[in-house]
Design a protein around this motif. Structure first.
Motif, mmCIF file in Angstrom:
data_model
loop_
_atom_site.group_PDB
_atom_site.id
_atom_site.type_symbol
_atom_site.label_atom_id
_atom_site.label_comp_id
_atom_site.label_asym_id
_atom_site.label_seq_id
_atom_site.Cartn_x
_atom_site.Cartn_y
_atom_site.Cartn_z
ATOM 1 N N ALA A 1 -73.237 -43.333 -20.138
ATOM 2 C CA ALA A 1 -74.440 -43.260 -20.980
ATOM 3 C C ALA A 1 -75.404 -44.402 -20.666
ATOM 4 O O ALA A 1 -75.023 -45.568 -20.646
ATOM 5 N N GLY A 2 -76.656 -44.046 -20.387
ATOM 6 C CA GLY A 2 -77.692 -45.044 -20.159
ATOM 7 C C GLY A 2 -77.688 -45.690 -18.793
ATOM 8 O O GLY A 2 -78.451 -46.628 -18.544
ATOM 9 N N MET A 3 -76.845 -45.197 -17.880
ATOM 10 C CA MET A 3 -76.746 -45.803 -16.550
ATOM 11 C C MET A 3 -77.632 -45.101 -15.538
ATOM 12 O O MET A 3 -77.929 -43.910 -15.668
ATOM 13 N N THR A 4 -78.028 -45.836 -14.520
ATOM 14 C CA THR A 4 -78.708 -45.238 -13.375
ATOM 15 C C THR A 4 -77.686 -44.460 -12.548
ATOM 16 O O THR A 4 -76.472 -44.616 -12.730
ATOM 17 N N LEU A 5 -78.184 -43.642 -11.610
ATOM 18 C CA LEU A 5 -77.273 -42.874 -10.760
ATOM 19 C C LEU A 5 -76.349 -43.795 -9.973
ATOM 20 O O LEU A 5 -75.136 -43.557 -9.895
ATOM 21 N N ALA A 6 -76.903 -44.869 -9.401
ATOM 22 C CA ALA A 6 -76.080 -45.800 -8.616
ATOM 23 C C ALA A 6 -75.029 -46.469 -9.499
ATOM 24 O O ALA A 6 -73.881 -46.657 -9.071
ATOM 25 N N ARG B 1 -73.717 -45.208 -12.237
ATOM 26 C CA ARG B 1 -72.694 -44.208 -12.578
ATOM 27 C C ARG B 1 -71.702 -44.045 -11.431
ATOM 28 O O ARG B 1 -70.496 -43.925 -11.660
ATOM 29 N N GLU B 2 -72.214 -44.030 -10.215
ATOM 30 C CA GLU B 2 -71.330 -43.866 -9.057
ATOM 31 C C GLU B 2 -70.362 -45.045 -8.942
ATOM 32 O O GLU B 2 -69.168 -44.853 -8.676
ATOM 33 N N HIS B 3 -70.873 -46.256 -9.169
ATOM 34 C CA HIS B 3 -69.995 -47.424 -9.087
ATOM 35 C C HIS B 3 -68.961 -47.412 -10.220
ATOM 36 O O HIS B 3 -67.804 -47.805 -10.020
ATOM 37 N N THR B 4 -69.369 -46.926 -11.395
ATOM 38 C CA THR B 4 -68.450 -46.869 -12.533
ATOM 39 C C THR B 4 -67.292 -45.916 -12.252
ATOM 40 O O THR B 4 -66.139 -46.206 -12.585
ATOM 41 N N THR B 5 -67.585 -44.771 -11.618
ATOM 42 C CA THR B 5 -66.486 -43.854 -11.274
ATOM 43 C C THR B 5 -65.525 -44.528 -10.305
ATOM 44 O O THR B 5 -64.306 -44.367 -10.430
ATOM 45 N N ASP B 6 -66.061 -45.302 -9.373
ATOM 46 C CA ASP B 6 -65.196 -46.003 -8.413
ATOM 47 C C ASP B 6 -64.277 -46.998 -9.131
ATOM 48 O O ASP B 6 -63.087 -47.101 -8.816
ATOM 49 N N ILE B 7 -64.830 -47.739 -10.107
ATOM 50 C CA ILE B 7 -64.035 -48.711 -10.872
ATOM 51 C C ILE B 7 -62.899 -48.007 -11.607
ATOM 52 O O ILE B 7 -61.734 -48.439 -11.568
ATOM 53 N N LEU B 8 -63.230 -46.902 -12.275
ATOM 54 C CA LEU B 8 -62.235 -46.204 -13.094
ATOM 55 C C LEU B 8 -61.172 -45.531 -12.231
ATOM 56 O O LEU B 8 -59.984 -45.542 -12.567
ATOM 57 N N LYS B 9 -61.573 -44.970 -11.101
ATOM 58 C CA LYS B 9 -60.594 -44.331 -10.210
ATOM 59 C C LYS B 9 -59.625 -45.362 -9.635
ATOM 60 O O LYS B 9 -58.427 -45.112 -9.526
ATOM 61 N N GLU C 1 -71.553 -34.196 -14.111
ATOM 62 C CA GLU C 1 -71.548 -34.713 -12.750
ATOM 63 C C GLU C 1 -70.667 -35.958 -12.646
ATOM 64 O O GLU C 1 -69.991 -36.174 -11.645
ATOM 65 N N PHE C 2 -70.705 -36.784 -13.699
ATOM 66 C CA PHE C 2 -69.839 -37.964 -13.743
ATOM 67 C C PHE C 2 -68.377 -37.530 -13.744
ATOM 68 O O PHE C 2 -67.544 -38.075 -13.009
ATOM 69 N N VAL C 3 -68.043 -36.532 -14.553
ATOM 70 C CA VAL C 3 -66.672 -36.017 -14.626
ATOM 71 C C VAL C 3 -66.260 -35.440 -13.275
ATOM 72 O O VAL C 3 -65.130 -35.639 -12.819
ATOM 73 N N ARG C 4 -67.180 -34.745 -12.612
ATOM 74 C CA ARG C 4 -66.858 -34.176 -11.301
ATOM 75 C C ARG C 4 -66.517 -35.278 -10.307
ATOM 76 O O ARG C 4 -65.589 -35.142 -9.504
#
Length: 245
Positions: A175-180, A182-190, A206-209
Motif C-alpha cells: 500500500a502506497g508504494m511505487t512500482l520499484a 513494491r518489487e523490492h518488497t516482494t524480494d525481501i519477503l520471498k 500484481e504484488f501477489v503474483r
C-alpha cells in the motif's frame, strides 16, 4: 510439518461472525498470501494468531509441541516467535536506521540486561547484514523519519526480522508504494520465507503474483479457495464474491 495450525476457529462481535469455522495451516519455511474482500476476516485472523482477539471456539496450535497460543498472552506469543507488521509503518522516527535495528535485535530484555547492554561486533555485523537485506545498507546513519514511505516499510520489516521470528504476519505491505518499491518488497519477503513462515495479507493482485506462492482466499470468515493465484482466480465463487467487484 506445520508451524501454525488454526483449526475450527470462530469468533463473533455483537452477533456478527467475523471468523466462521476457519481452518488454516502453514509450514516452517513457507510463503503464503491471503486475499479476500473487505470484511472477509483477514485482520481478525491475524488478531487471533497474535493473541489480540480470543476466539469463541477452536484451536490455534504452534510449533513441534503443538502449544496452544490461546493460552498465551500477546507478549508471550511474540516471544514464542510470532512477529506482526501492521499496514502503517511504526518506526522510531527521531532515531537512525541503525538505532532502530539495534533496538529491535533479539536480546535480554530484563531491566539489568537493558542497563548493561553494549553493542558488540556481532551486533554491528548483524545490523549491517539486515540493512543490506532490506535495501537500506547505505541509509544506516539517516533518521528514520527522513525515509520514504516504502523505506519505512522495509525498516519495519527489518526490525521484525531482527527479532528472529519463526512466523511473520505482514498486512498490506504494498500500500502506497511505487512500482520499484513494491518489487523490492516482494524480494525481501520471498527471501525471508526461505528461513521462516511468512503470511502476507494483500489486495494488490500484481504484488501477489510476484510473490509466486500459495494463496488462501477468505470470505465471510472462512476459506473460500486455496491454491496458486491462477487456480483461485479461475474459481467462480472467488470471481463472484471478490474479483468481480
Amino acid at each position: 510439518m506445520s508451524l501454525l495450525e488454526v483449526a475450527g476457529v470462530s469468533v463473533s462481535f455483537d452477533g456478527f461472525k467475523a471468523i466462521n469455522n476457519l481452518s488454516f495451516e502453514i509450514g516452517e519455511a513457507e510463503l503464503r498470501a491471503i486475499i479476500g474482500p473487505n470484511g472477509a476476516g483477514k485482520t481478525t485472523f491475524m488478531d487471533i494468531v497474535t493473541g489480540k482477539t480470543r476466539p469463541d471456539e477452536g484451536q490455534v496450535l504452534w510449533g513441534e509441541t503443538s502449544t496452544s497460543l490461546l493460552r498465551l498472552s500477546e507478549s508471550q506469543i511474540a516471544r514464542a516467535g510470532v512477529g506482526r507488521k501492521f499496514q502503517r509503518p511504526t518506526v522510531f522516527e527521531d532515531q537512525s536506521v541503525e538505532d532502530n535495528l539495534l533496538l529491535a535485535l533479539k536480546k535480554n530484555r530484563s531491566p539489568f540486561g537493558v542497563l548493561a547492554f553494549k553493542k558488540s561486533t556481532d551486533d554491528a555485523d548483524a545490523i549491517t547484514k539486515l540493512a543490506d537485506e532490506i535495501g537500506l545498507g547505505d541509509q544506516l546513519t539517516r533518521k528514520a523519519g527522513e525515509l520514504s514511505h516504502g523505506q519505512k516499510q522495509w525498516l519495519e520489516i527489518g526490525m521484525l526480522l531482527a527479532q528472529d521470528p519463526q512466523l511473520l504476519l505482514v498486512d498490506e505491505p504494498a500500500a502506497g508504494m511505487t512500482l520499484a518499491e513494491r518489487e523490492h518488497t516482494t524480494d525481501i519477503l520471498k527471501k525471508a520465507a526461505g528461513t521462516r513462515a511468512v503470511v502476507v495479507v494483500e489486495h494488490d493482485m500484481e504484488f501477489v503474483r510476484r510473490l509466486d506462492c500459495k494463496v488462501t482466499v477468505l470470505h465471510e470468515g472462512s476459506v473460500l479457495a486455496e491454491g496458486s493465484l491462477d487456480h483461485v482466480t479461475q474459481n467462480q465463487d472467488v470471481i463472484d464474491v471478490y474479483l468481480g467487484r
